[in-house]
Design an enzyme around this catalytic site. Sequence first.
Site, PDB file in Angstrom:
ATOM      1  N   PRO A   2       0.402  -4.533   4.988  1.00  0.00           N
ATOM      2  CA  PRO A   2       0.985  -5.519   4.083  1.00  0.00           C
ATOM      3  C   PRO A   2       2.292  -6.110   4.614  1.00  0.00           C
ATOM      4  CG  PRO A   2       0.295  -3.566   2.888  1.00  0.00           C
ATOM      5  CD  PRO A   2       0.185  -3.236   4.345  1.00  0.00           C
ATOM      6  N   LYS A  51       9.175  -2.824   4.668  1.00  0.00           N
ATOM      7  CA  LYS A  51       7.889  -2.340   4.157  1.00  0.00           C
ATOM      8  C   LYS A  51       7.984  -0.928   3.583  1.00  0.00           C
ATOM      9  CE  LYS A  51       5.458  -5.280   7.443  1.00  0.00           C
ATOM     10  NZ  LYS A  51       4.365  -5.414   8.410  1.00  0.00           N
ATOM     11  N   ARG A 253      -3.327  -6.535  17.174  1.00  0.00           N
ATOM     12  CA  ARG A 253      -3.581  -7.354  15.995  1.00  0.00           C
ATOM     13  C   ARG A 253      -4.363  -8.608  16.398  1.00  0.00           C
ATOM     14  NH1 ARG A 253      -1.947  -3.301  14.358  1.00  0.00           N
ATOM     15  NH2 ARG A 253      -0.281  -2.857  12.847  1.00  0.00           N
TER      16      ARG A 253
END
Length: 269
Positions: A2, A51, A253
Amino acid sequence: MPEGDTVFLVAKRFAKAMAGKTLLRGEFRVPQLATVDLSGREVLGVGTVGKHLFTRFSGDLTLHSHLMMDGMWDVYPAGAKWRRPGHHARVIFTAADVQVIGFRVHDLKLVATSKEHDLVAHLGPDLLDPEWTEEHAARAAAALAADPARELGLALLDQRVMAGVGNLYKCEIAFLLGVTPWTPVSEVDAARTVALARRLLLANALAGRFDQSTTGHLDRNRKNWVYERTRQGCFRCGGKLLVRTQGHDVRQRPTWFCPKDQAGPYPEQ
């Protein structure tokens, strides 16, 4: 994983449901905290740094948690059925009228509230810090520019540079700067990059949007410039997007970019 604004909104929802209430049940289902019982403690608030999420209790006690890739804090009315499997629950907090369940939350640690900072001292400035100043911006810009040859996308994901950017914002920031994520940091304006990152995260956090928009549009097919738009193409030019992997090992990623609108290097395959 997230983005920082998602964690910010999770914490805001958690705090709205539980702040000021006394726990009737404060149970952990992880080995290192299995014997801890927080029942009887008041929930004072919930905050974030990048985060990382901090739940603060009476008695100078804070629970640190991280969502990683699969974690979430869900809020339910007291007695309501959970939407996720019970065996995924790692933390169970209940008050008189509400329950907050931590499903697959990670890095659970109980620390003195006065020692919270020790867990995040390695991070760069938090892009959603309510007390953000020009000094925060300057620190983040200096950290971003510190390794001129580093790929922009990797630098943006480095929470030691500035805390809060995830893969979505990495792709979108590079697009809005007009360069590929593999462009060396030396070829972008560090101060502008930091300002852009903060503006994007802050806009979605203040709007309360879990489904982030970087274009200003809320329609599912119009909310991002390049991120996950393989089928639709570039939102600006309509051209075909490319997807390449950036990073190594667990930090790999998928990375979307537009070869027409973004200058700079990128892997052929």
